[in-house]
Scaffold this motif. Sequence first.
Motif, short mmCIF file in Angstrom:
data_model
loop_
_atom_site.label_atom_id
_atom_site.label_comp_id
_atom_site.label_asym_id
_atom_site.label_seq_id
_atom_site.Cartn_x
_atom_site.Cartn_y
_atom_site.Cartn_z
N PHE A 111 0.74 -1.10 0.11
CA PHE A 111 -0.11 0.07 0.05
C PHE A 111 0.87 1.32 -0.02
O PHE A 111 0.29 2.48 -0.47
CB PHE A 111 -1.02 0.08 1.24
CG PHE A 111 -2.23 -0.73 1.17
CD1 PHE A 111 -2.75 -1.30 1.89
CD2 PHE A 111 -3.01 -0.12 -0.19
CE1 PHE A 111 -3.88 -1.95 1.64
CE2 PHE A 111 -4.20 -0.79 -0.21
CZ PHE A 111 -4.59 -1.68 0.72
N LEU A 112 2.19 1.18 0.81
CA LEU A 112 2.84 2.35 0.85
C LEU A 112 3.66 2.67 -0.31
O LEU A 112 4.78 3.75 -0.21
CB LEU A 112 3.62 2.32 2.19
CG LEU A 112 2.64 2.16 3.59
CD1 LEU A 112 3.70 2.09 4.53
CD2 LEU A 112 2.13 3.60 3.75
N VAL A 113 3.65 2.13 -1.28
CA VAL A 113 4.53 2.40 -2.59
C VAL A 113 3.80 3.36 -3.39
O VAL A 113 2.79 3.28 -3.67
CB VAL A 113 4.68 0.91 -3.24
CG1 VAL A 113 5.62 1.31 -4.33
CG2 VAL A 113 5.74 0.00 -2.37
N PRO A 114 4.66 4.54 -3.87
CA PRO A 114 4.02 5.33 -4.85
C PRO A 114 3.81 4.78 -6.11
O PRO A 114 4.41 3.93 -6.68
CB PRO A 114 5.07 6.60 -4.91
CG PRO A 114 6.39 5.75 -4.49
CD PRO A 114 5.99 4.78 -3.46
N LEU A 115 2.80 5.34 -6.69
CA LEU A 115 2.41 4.81 -8.05
C LEU A 115 3.02 5.10 -9.35
O LEU A 115 3.43 4.32 -10.08
CB LEU A 115 1.08 5.50 -8.42
CG LEU A 115 -0.14 4.58 -7.71
CD1 LEU A 115 -1.64 5.48 -8.24
CD2 LEU A 115 -0.22 3.29 -8.37
N ARG A 116 4.10 6.11 -9.26
CA ARG A 116 4.81 6.71 -10.37
C ARG A 116 6.14 5.79 -10.24
O ARG A 116 6.44 5.23 -9.43
CB ARG A 116 5.35 7.95 -10.57
CG ARG A 116 6.04 8.43 -8.99
CD ARG A 116 6.42 9.87 -9.13
NE ARG A 116 6.80 10.32 -7.62
CZ ARG A 116 7.98 9.96 -7.21
NH1 ARG A 116 8.78 9.55 -7.85
NH2 ARG A 116 8.08 10.32 -5.88
N LYS A 117 6.95 5.58 -11.57
CA LYS A 117 7.96 4.87 -11.30
C LYS A 117 9.25 5.54 -10.77
O LYS A 117 9.44 6.57 -10.97
CB LYS A 117 8.41 4.51 -12.72
CG LYS A 117 7.74 3.37 -13.54
CD LYS A 117 8.65 2.74 -14.62
CE LYS A 117 7.94 1.61 -15.09
NZ LYS A 117 8.08 0.29 -14.36
N VAL A 118 9.93 4.96 -9.70
CA VAL A 118 11.21 5.55 -9.24
C VAL A 118 12.30 4.81 -9.80
O VAL A 118 12.54 3.88 -10.26
CB VAL A 118 11.10 5.21 -7.55
CG1 VAL A 118 10.18 6.15 -7.09
CG2 VAL A 118 11.00 3.74 -7.39
N ALA A 119 13.59 5.65 -9.82
CA ALA A 119 14.57 5.18 -10.41
C ALA A 119 15.77 4.51 -9.28
O ALA A 119 15.67 5.00 -8.29
CB ALA A 119 15.29 6.36 -11.31
N MET A 120 16.17 3.36 -9.75
CA MET A 120 17.09 2.53 -9.05
C MET A 120 18.37 2.82 -9.40
O MET A 120 18.80 2.91 -10.47
CB MET A 120 16.68 1.29 -8.89
CG MET A 120 17.61 0.41 -8.00
SD MET A 120 17.06 -1.25 -8.06
CE MET A 120 18.62 -1.96 -7.68
N HIS A 121 19.74 3.17 -8.30
CA HIS A 121 20.84 3.37 -8.79
C HIS A 121 21.51 1.96 -9.33
O HIS A 121 21.04 0.93 -8.60
CB HIS A 121 21.61 3.91 -7.61
CG HIS A 121 21.21 5.11 -7.22
ND1 HIS A 121 21.70 6.30 -7.96
CD2 HIS A 121 20.36 5.54 -6.02
CE1 HIS A 121 21.00 7.54 -7.17
NE2 HIS A 121 20.34 6.99 -6.14
N GLY A 122 22.11 2.07 -10.37
CA GLY A 122 22.95 0.62 -10.83
C GLY A 122 24.22 1.29 -11.15
O GLY A 122 24.55 2.15 -11.69
N THR A 123 25.18 0.09 -11.45
CA THR A 123 26.34 0.19 -12.14
C THR A 123 26.49 -0.94 -12.96
O THR A 123 25.95 -1.84 -13.09
CB THR A 123 27.60 0.31 -11.05
OG1 THR A 123 27.26 -0.89 -10.09
CG2 THR A 123 27.64 1.71 -10.44
N LYS A 124 27.72 -0.78 -13.92
CA LYS A 124 27.74 -1.86 -14.86
C LYS A 124 28.78 -2.87 -13.93
O LYS A 124 29.93 -2.24 -13.57
CB LYS A 124 28.33 -1.41 -16.20
CG LYS A 124 27.45 -0.79 -17.11
CD LYS A 124 28.21 -0.18 -18.23
CE LYS A 124 29.08 -1.22 -19.07
NZ LYS A 124 28.26 -1.64 -20.10
#
Lengths: 238, 111, 111
Positions: free
Chosen positions: A86-99
């Motif tokens: 329930f507590l997750v926002p609806l829009r997409k969030v960006a996640m940090h990542g690396t190669k």
Amino acid sequence: MIRINEMFKKLYKISLVVLLAIFLLYVFNEIHDLASKSYLSEHYISKGVQETGAINLVTSVLYDYRSFDTLGEATVILTASAILAFLVPLRKVAMHGTKFLIIVHQTMIFIVPYLAVLGSYLILFGHLNPGGGFVGGVVLALIPIVMTITYCIEFSEYKFKPNIKTLLEDLGSICFIILGLFGIVTGSNFLASGQSNLGLGNPGELISGGLILCLNIIIGIKVGAGMAKIFNSLIKGE
Amino acid sequence: MINLINILMQIIAYVFLITGIFFVLSTAVAMIRFPDLYTRLHAGSKCLMAGSISVLMGCLVLEGINLNSLKLIVIIIFLLVTNSVAIHVIASFANNHKIKSKTITKNDIED
Amino acid sequence: MEILYFIVIFLFCLGIYTIISQKNLIKIVIGFTIVESSLILLLILVGYKPGGTAPILDKVYQIVVDPISQALALTSIVIGGSVTAVMLMLVIKIQKRYGTLNIDKIRKLHG
């Protein structure tokens, strides 16, 4: 002046904790020798294999004699997963990542089949060796979690879709209750697998113990899907 | 004669176990007292693996040649493979997002 | 076996002291986990019989340890993990709203 005030506060907190420790020492004198005067565990040890058909006595207590408590615990996991979703926002969030280098990708090819085999062994042989449904489910839930960490979250949700995870979790709860109603149909109590007239089989083989094998598989799938959904919600909720 | 070999195997197992306890305890102290992320990763990989492998080798010597010692060898191989790769993932992520170290270092790759 | 009861009391009081006196929110959540672990240890310790083996009967044993308390400990581990997950989600929401993780500063902000 401020230093003395802070030291006084720290001394006050330590004295409260020491008082609690002394009180607990008085209480622990009573429960010192509790295990040698219990009638119920003698009954479970001497007649457990004959009445339920499972060699592992902890599994027979969790899934046959006290299976109603296991239903309550499955509800706790379902509630926690629903609260976090329930507590997750609806829009997409960006996640940090690396190669990452090629070492990490080769190790992933190594690890994922090993985890799948280990999880399936712990679930299927739960009534013969130590293990059971809960531990096997947690090991099976590690596969989507490791994929989320090394690759990005979109790839992990492309391979294991979140709709299917929700469906597996709901199916797990419903099938548990339907298997419990099976005990009423044959004329005995709710969730009874030793008292009803199911054939119990020889203790020590894989297919034995009545309803215990099916309950293990259902709980393993349910806990696995629930833990993977909890991890994805915690990452997206940023 | 057989009694002498038995006593020798028990002494070797106890030496392994005490070394393992010392290394794991020093890992716990190092996690608190070291000042930075990169120095704590040293403790989390080298010191922890030395302690775990010593304790498991002590159990292996106590069991003899049995089915259980095969399971212990599989556990040691699994720990060796996954712990190193996990620490490499943490350090590579921290370097690419430019987390600086508090102690004085000289960056000699870019020269 | 009396020394293990002292260790249970020590871990319980250490966890409660962490909850009372730390200023960072994540260290308070770690204190809750320590209290949970000490209570699971107490559950297993109550059901121990001296000289007993594990409750899996593939051969005939003389003294077997109580299986009920181990089933209760298994339930308790799963419930503790779920409660910790919900607590961490609340910490994430607090950090996004107030911008800090220090409980002294959170009490002073109004509105």
